[in-house]
Design an enzyme around this catalytic site. Structure first.
Site, short mmCIF file in Angstrom:
data_model
loop_
_atom_site.label_atom_id
_atom_site.label_comp_id
_atom_site.label_asym_id
_atom_site.label_seq_id
_atom_site.Cartn_x
_atom_site.Cartn_y
_atom_site.Cartn_z
N LYS A 229 9.53 -3.26 -5.05
CA LYS A 229 7.96 -3.88 -5.43
C LYS A 229 7.52 -2.97 -6.19
O LYS A 229 7.92 -2.03 -6.98
CB LYS A 229 7.38 -3.82 -4.04
CG LYS A 229 7.99 -4.76 -3.09
CD LYS A 229 7.28 -4.99 -1.81
CE LYS A 229 7.65 -6.43 -1.24
NZ LYS A 229 7.32 -6.47 0.37
N ARG A 264 14.24 -4.20 4.77
CA ARG A 264 14.63 -5.43 3.95
C ARG A 264 14.88 -5.04 2.53
O ARG A 264 13.72 -4.87 1.77
CB ARG A 264 13.52 -6.50 4.29
CG ARG A 264 13.60 -7.88 3.74
CD ARG A 264 12.49 -8.71 4.09
NE ARG A 264 12.65 -10.06 3.60
CZ ARG A 264 12.37 -10.59 2.20
NH1 ARG A 264 11.98 -9.79 1.47
NH2 ARG A 264 12.71 -11.78 1.93
#
Length: 284
Positions: A229, A264
Site C-alpha cells: 500500500k 491479506r
C-alpha cells in the site's frame, strides 16, 4: 478456550499462528496487479502458485477498491468472480479444498459465490453498503470479515478527519458486531479488519499498526491488509507497488507483534516465510 473456525475441514485457531490470505484480483484495474489475473488461465496459475507457497485462504475480488475507483455492475462482478470460484473448486486436490474468500460488498455476489463453493465473505464496507448482507451471511452460516471504511473507494481519501482514530474505529466495530448479533451471525464467524489504506492518511495507517492491541481487545480475530500500500511507498519513496515487498514484510511483522491473526497479501511466498519466523519469535 481459543477461538477457532473451520473452513474446508481446515482449522483456523486464532492466536496459534498467523494465517495468510492471498489476494487474487480478477480485475483489469486494481492498484498493484490489475490486469494480471483477469483471465481464467492466469487466475488458475496464480492460485496454484499461492497454494504451493503455503497460502491459507485465497481471496477472490472482481471489483477494484483502489482510491477513486468506480463501481462496476453486479452482472460484471458476477461474470468476473463466479467462474474463478467454480474453476478452483473443479481442480484436483489440494487446490479444490483451499478455503476461498469472496471480496465483495454485494449480497448477490456473496450468495452466488458461496453457492459456487466459496467459504467466507470479505466485505470492505463492514456490511454498510448493503445492510442486508448480514442477514444473508447469517442464513448461509459463513464467516464475514467486517472492514472499517468511511465513504466509498471513490470518496474515502477525502474523509480522514478523525478526532480519535482508534476510538472511532472501535465504535464502528462495536456497532457492526451488534448488528451481526441482531442478524443472527454467530460471534465465532466475525473477523475485524481496521482498513489500512481506506479513508486513512499515511500517519493514520502507522497508528493503526501501532495500536492493533486496542482493537484486539474487542475480542475478535483481526485481519490486517498492508500489502504493497501507498504508506509503504511513501516511506520507501517507491512508486511501483510491486517493489514494496520488503516494506510489506516489515508491516506484516508489526501486525503479528500487534496480535493480527490473518494477513491479506499479494506476495504469498515471501510473507509466508516472514510469518514463520515472526511467529517463532512472538507466538510459539
Amino acid at each position: 478456550m481459543t477461538q477457532k473456525i473451520i473452513l474446508q475441514h481446515q482449522v483456523f485457531e486464532w492466536g496459534k499462528r498467523t494465517y495468510i490470505m492471498g489476494v487474487l484480483n480478477v480485475t483489469p484495474d486494481s492498484f498493484s496487479d490489475g490486469g494480471e489475473f483477469n483471465t481464467l488461465d492466469a487466475a488458475l496459475t496464480q492460485a496454484q502458485k499461492m497454494l504451493a507457497a503455503g497460502v491459507d485462504i485465497i481471496d477472490i475480488g472482481g471489483q477494484s477498491t483502489r482510491p477513486g475507483s468506480e463501481q462496476i455492475s453486479v452482472e460484471e462482478e458476477l461474470n468476473r468472480v463466479i467462474p474463478v470460484v467454480e474453476l478452483l473448486r473443479s481442480q484436483p486436490n489440494p487446490l479444490a479444498h483451499i478455503p476461498i474468500s469472496i471480496d465483495t460488498t454485494r449480497t448477490a455476489i456473496a450468495q452466488a459465490a458461496i453457492e459456487a463453493g466459496a467459504d467466507l465473505i470479505n466485505d470492505i464496507s463492514g456490511a454498510t453498503f448493503e445492510p442486508e448482507m448480514l442477514s444473508v451471511v447469517a442464513k448461509l452460516g459463513v464467516p464475514i470479515v467486517l472492514m472499517h471504511i468511511r465513504g466509498t473507494p471513490k470518496t474515502m481519501q477525502q474523509l480522514t478527519d478523525y478526532q480519535d482514530l482508534i476510538g472511532e474505529i472501535s465504535l464502528f466495530f462495536q456497532d457492526r458486531i451488534q448488528a451481526c448479533k441482531i442478524a443472527g451471525i454467530e460471534p465465532s464467524n466475525i473477523i475485524l479488519d481496521p482498513g489500512i489504506g481506506f479513508a486513512k492518511t499515511f500517519e493514520q495507517n502507522l497508528e493503526i499498526l501501532r495500536q492493533l492491541p486496542q482493537l484486539k481487545s474487542l475480542g475478535f480475530p483481526l485481519l490486517v491488509g498492508p500489502s504493497r500500500k501507498s504508506f509503504i511507498g511513501h516511506i520507501l519513496n517507491e512508486k511501483d507497488p510491486q517493489k514494496r515487498v520488503w516494506g510489506t514484510a516489515a508491516a506484516c511483522v508489526a501486525a503479528i507483534v500487534g496480535s493480527g491473526d490473518i494477513l491479506r497479501v499479494h506476495d504469498v511466498q515471501e510473507m509466508v516465510e516472514v510469518c514463520r519466523v515472526a511467529d517463532a519469535i512472538y507466538r510459539l
